[in-house]
Design a protein around this motif. Structure first.
Motif, PDB file in Angstrom:
ATOM      1  N   PHE A 120       0.966  -1.100  -0.121  1.00 30.99           N
ATOM      2  CA  PHE A 120      -0.132  -0.151   0.103  1.00 30.99           C
ATOM      3  C   PHE A 120       1.021   1.281  -0.029  1.00 30.99           C
ATOM      4  CE2 PHE A 120      -3.203  -3.141   0.927  1.00 30.99           C
ATOM      5  CZ  PHE A 120      -4.108  -2.448   0.110  1.00 30.99           C
ATOM      6  N   ALA A 121       1.972   1.298   0.703  1.00 30.50           N
ATOM      7  CA  ALA A 121       3.053   2.470   0.759  1.00 30.50           C
ATOM      8  C   ALA A 121       3.433   2.660  -0.628  1.00 30.50           C
ATOM      9  CB  ALA A 121       3.982   2.326   1.902  1.00 30.50           C
ATOM     10  N   GLU A 122       3.650   1.671  -1.348  1.00 32.43           N
ATOM     11  CA  GLU A 122       4.459   1.775  -2.622  1.00 32.43           C
ATOM     12  C   GLU A 122       3.541   2.062  -3.671  1.00 32.43           C
ATOM     13  OE1 GLU A 122       6.701  -1.981  -2.949  1.00 32.43           O
ATOM     14  OE2 GLU A 122       7.978  -1.511  -1.223  1.00 32.43           O
ATOM     15  N   HIS A 123       2.225   1.552  -3.441  1.00 30.70           N
ATOM     16  CA  HIS A 123       1.028   1.945  -4.605  1.00 30.70           C
ATOM     17  C   HIS A 123       0.054   3.104  -4.235  1.00 30.70           C
ATOM     18  CE1 HIS A 123       2.264  -1.518  -7.149  1.00 30.70           C
ATOM     19  NE2 HIS A 123       2.693  -1.961  -6.067  1.00 30.70           N
ATOM     20  N   LEU A 124       0.551   3.795  -3.253  1.00 23.58           N
ATOM     21  CA  LEU A 124      -0.399   4.857  -2.683  1.00 23.58           C
ATOM     22  C   LEU A 124      -1.048   5.832  -3.350  1.00 23.58           C
ATOM     23  CD1 LEU A 124      -1.220   5.651   0.198  1.00 23.58           C
ATOM     24  CD2 LEU A 124       0.529   7.143   0.453  1.00 23.58           C
ATOM     25  N   ARG A 125      -0.417   6.075  -4.696  1.00 24.83           N
ATOM     26  CA  ARG A 125      -0.922   6.956  -5.671  1.00 24.83           C
ATOM     27  C   ARG A 125      -1.527   6.137  -7.084  1.00 24.83           C
ATOM     28  NH1 ARG A 125      -1.709  10.687  -2.540  1.00 24.83           N
ATOM     29  NH2 ARG A 125       0.070  11.807  -1.556  1.00 24.83           N
ATOM     30  N   ASP A 126      -1.424   5.059  -6.899  1.00 23.35           N
ATOM     31  CA  ASP A 126      -1.900   4.174  -8.045  1.00 23.35           C
ATOM     32  C   ASP A 126      -3.563   3.948  -7.917  1.00 23.35           C
ATOM     33  OD1 ASP A 126       0.557   4.034  -8.874  1.00 23.35           O
ATOM     34  OD2 ASP A 126       1.219   2.039  -8.118  1.00 23.35           O
ATOM     35  N   ARG A 127      -4.115   3.790  -8.996  1.00 23.60           N
ATOM     36  CA  ARG A 127      -5.484   3.343  -8.945  1.00 23.60           C
ATOM     37  C   ARG A 127      -5.622   1.669  -8.794  1.00 23.60           C
ATOM     38  NH1 ARG A 127     -10.438   5.375  -8.941  1.00 23.60           N
ATOM     39  NH2 ARG A 127      -9.815   7.266 -10.172  1.00 23.60           N
ATOM     40  N   VAL A 128      -6.224   1.415  -7.656  1.00 24.08           N
ATOM     41  CA  VAL A 128      -6.645  -0.086  -7.462  1.00 24.08           C
ATOM     42  C   VAL A 128      -7.885  -0.519  -7.824  1.00 24.08           C
ATOM     43  CG1 VAL A 128      -4.658  -0.632  -6.365  1.00 24.08           C
ATOM     44  CG2 VAL A 128      -6.357   0.138  -4.983  1.00 24.08           C
TER      45      VAL A 128
END
Length: 163
Positions: A26-34
């Protein structure tokens, strides 16, 4: 990419390796749409609402800010997912919820990131499912103030098998 309740609640797993892998994701994908199905969102709520109120109060500020920061698109099951679920491997092993989640991922031409061992076993059959990457020993960290909220939220620790 899709995520499930096991990955989201895994940030609070009693097993440190699972907790770190999920939090790092989650920290590494904080700005990615999931994407997350309504059922998986509801599964997270079901786990948390069964806990004492003081634990919920420690947890919810983190969850609230994370959901406000990270672009999580909540989606319903579709007719295509229902049709796809009938042809999936794993009958008798996967729950209906897990089959519908996997069918939603396939129908969306996406992939699922999970720590659910039953779903991860589908990767051996060529289905689009993977564990969070954390093999290099480096861990992502939440930025402040989210990091402080996460530390406080760790009052919630769950047996990951409950998810």
């Amino acid at each position: 990419m899709y995520i499930d309740a096991s990955l989201f609640m895994g940030m609070h797993a009693a097993v440190p390796g699972t907790r770190q892998a999920c939090a790092s994701f989650f920290a590494e994908h904080l700005r990615d749409r999931v994407w997350m199905t309504y059922e998986e969102v509801g599964r997270c709520d079901d786990v948390v609402w069964a806990l004492p109120r003081d634990t919920q109060d420690a947890y919810y500020p983190f969850m609230d800010v994370l959901h406000s920061t990270m672009p999580v698109k909540r989606v319903p099951y579709t007719e295509d997912a229902w049709k796809t679920a009938a042809d999936l491997p794993g009958r008798g092993v996967l729950s209906l919820r897990e089959r519908l989640l996997m069918a939603t991922v396939i129908a969306s031409d996406s992939r699922l990131v999970t720590v659910n061992p039953r779903l991860l076993n589908l990767a051996d059959q060529g289905l689009p499912v993977a564990a969070p990457e954390n093999s290099d020993g480096r861990h992502g960290a939440f930025p402040e103030p989210l990091a402080g909220l996460y530390r406080t939220s760790l009052a919630l620790e769950i047996d990951h098998a409950r998810i």
